[in-house]
Every structure is written in structure tokens, then in C-alpha cells.
Design a protein around this motif. Sequence first.
Motif, short mmCIF file in Angstrom:
data_model
loop_
_atom_site.label_atom_id
_atom_site.label_comp_id
_atom_site.label_asym_id
_atom_site.label_seq_id
_atom_site.Cartn_x
_atom_site.Cartn_y
_atom_site.Cartn_z
N THR A 69 29.79 42.11 38.07
CA THR A 69 28.12 41.92 37.70
C THR A 69 28.09 39.85 38.17
N MET A 70 28.74 39.24 37.31
CA MET A 70 28.99 37.71 37.39
C MET A 70 29.56 37.25 38.90
N GLY A 71 29.93 37.76 39.58
CA GLY A 71 30.57 37.25 40.61
C GLY A 71 29.21 36.92 41.15
N GLU A 72 28.35 38.57 41.42
CA GLU A 72 27.66 38.72 42.74
C GLU A 72 25.76 37.90 42.42
N LEU A 73 25.78 37.41 41.15
CA LEU A 73 25.77 36.24 40.10
C LEU A 73 25.99 35.12 40.22
N GLY A 74 26.88 34.75 40.94
CA GLY A 74 27.26 33.39 41.26
C GLY A 74 28.28 32.62 40.52
N LEU A 75 28.31 32.99 39.32
CA LEU A 75 28.93 32.31 37.57
C LEU A 75 30.32 32.14 37.89
N VAL A 76 31.33 33.48 38.40
CA VAL A 76 32.77 33.48 38.37
C VAL A 76 32.72 33.80 40.00
N ASP A 77 34.00 33.18 40.24
CA ASP A 77 35.03 34.07 41.70
C ASP A 77 36.01 34.63 40.75
N ARG A 78 36.74 35.41 41.78
CA ARG A 78 38.02 35.98 41.38
C ARG A 78 39.12 35.60 42.53
N ILE A 79 40.20 35.04 42.64
CA ILE A 79 41.32 35.62 43.59
C ILE A 79 42.24 35.81 43.45
N ARG A 80 42.96 36.13 44.26
CA ARG A 80 44.32 36.51 44.20
C ARG A 80 45.64 35.69 43.39
N ASP A 81 45.65 35.84 42.54
CA ASP A 81 47.40 34.47 42.17
C ASP A 81 48.05 34.23 42.81
N GLU A 82 48.54 33.20 44.22
CA GLU A 82 49.30 33.64 45.36
C GLU A 82 51.32 33.70 44.86
N ARG A 83 50.89 33.07 43.60
CA ARG A 83 52.42 33.33 42.54
C ARG A 83 52.77 34.57 42.32
N ASP A 84 51.54 35.56 42.07
CA ASP A 84 52.02 36.87 41.85
C ASP A 84 50.79 37.28 41.45
N ARG A 85 50.90 38.47 42.83
CA ARG A 85 49.31 39.08 44.13
C ARG A 85 49.28 39.61 42.63
N ARG A 86 49.77 40.37 41.92
CA ARG A 86 49.46 41.38 40.23
C ARG A 86 48.06 41.12 39.88
N ASN A 87 48.79 39.63 39.98
CA ASN A 87 47.27 39.05 39.25
C ASN A 87 46.16 38.42 39.39
N VAL A 88 44.87 38.73 39.29
CA VAL A 88 43.70 38.00 39.86
C VAL A 88 43.24 37.36 38.56
N VAL A 89 42.94 35.34 39.55
CA VAL A 89 42.70 34.64 38.46
C VAL A 89 41.12 34.38 38.65
N ILE A 90 40.17 34.05 37.90
CA ILE A 90 39.00 34.53 37.66
C ILE A 90 38.32 32.75 37.53
N LYS A 91 38.04 31.86 38.35
CA LYS A 91 37.21 30.70 39.00
C LYS A 91 35.99 30.86 38.57
N ARG A 92 36.21 29.15 37.87
CA ARG A 92 34.21 28.90 37.32
C ARG A 92 33.88 28.44 38.72
N THR A 93 33.02 28.38 38.66
CA THR A 93 31.17 28.26 39.63
C THR A 93 30.07 27.06 39.51
N VAL A 94 30.55 26.37 40.39
CA VAL A 94 29.20 24.95 40.20
C VAL A 94 27.88 26.02 39.60
N GLY A 95 27.80 27.19 40.14
CA GLY A 95 26.64 28.44 39.28
C GLY A 95 27.01 28.74 38.20
N GLY A 96 28.22 28.74 38.12
CA GLY A 96 28.26 29.11 36.29
C GLY A 96 27.86 28.07 35.06
N ALA A 97 28.17 26.78 36.05
CA ALA A 97 28.10 26.14 35.45
C ALA A 97 26.52 25.39 34.89
#
Length: 116
Positions: A69-97
Motif C-alpha cells: 500500500t505504501m509503495g502504491e502511494l509513493g511513500l516507500v520503495d523496495r529493492i532486492r538486497d544485492e548481497r543477499d537476494r533473500r532480503n528485501v530492503v525498504i528505501k525512503r522516497t522523496v514523497g514519503g519524506a
Amino acid sequence: MPIELTASQALGLWYGVSLDQVRMDGRDLTLRQMAILLHIYLVPPPHTVRGLAAELNVTKPVITRALDTMGELGLVDRIRDERDRRNVVIKRTVGGALYLEKLGDRVREQGRRLSP
């Protein structure tokens, strides 16, 4: 200097901020989503789905639904952790800030209304 509030004043502050949010912002975050969003922005990164689930004492699917839901609203992004593909890293966005900056302004304004 900390401000001392009665329980009624504290609830009144929360009510005023919540009412302003409902009136001024079309995004309708649940309390859980707001707690997750505040954690992402107030606690230094990195943030993962697994870490958020542990911190909030909920399951990973609960975090995933909230982040969807928060991703659809532009408040956060998610990306796969390149070092450990099992992890999903949550990133801040300008919209969320910007969303939280406006929320912070609303909290401050409501707090000023309580001052003598």
C-alpha cells in the motif's frame, strides 16, 4: 524542555492531527502502516521486511501488505538486497519524506494550540 500533557490533552492533540490528516490528505494509512512508515524514516537504515516484522512483532506478510500500500502511494520503495537476494530492503522516497514533513508540521501546529 518537555511539555507535560494530561491524557485528555494528549488524545486531543492526536485527534486534531488525525482530523487534519483526514481532511487534507487523501491517503488513509492505518495505524500499523503509519508506525512502519515512521520507523523507516526515524530509525537509521537499512530496513528489511524481516527486520520490520521483528521490530513490530508481526509476520512478514503483514509487513509486505503494508509496504504494498505504501509503495502504491509513493511513500516507500523496495529493492532486492544485492548481497543477499533473500532480503528485501525498504528505501525512503522523496514523497514519503514530504508526507512526514507535512505531518510533523501538523503535529507542531496542534501542539501550539495547546500552549497557554
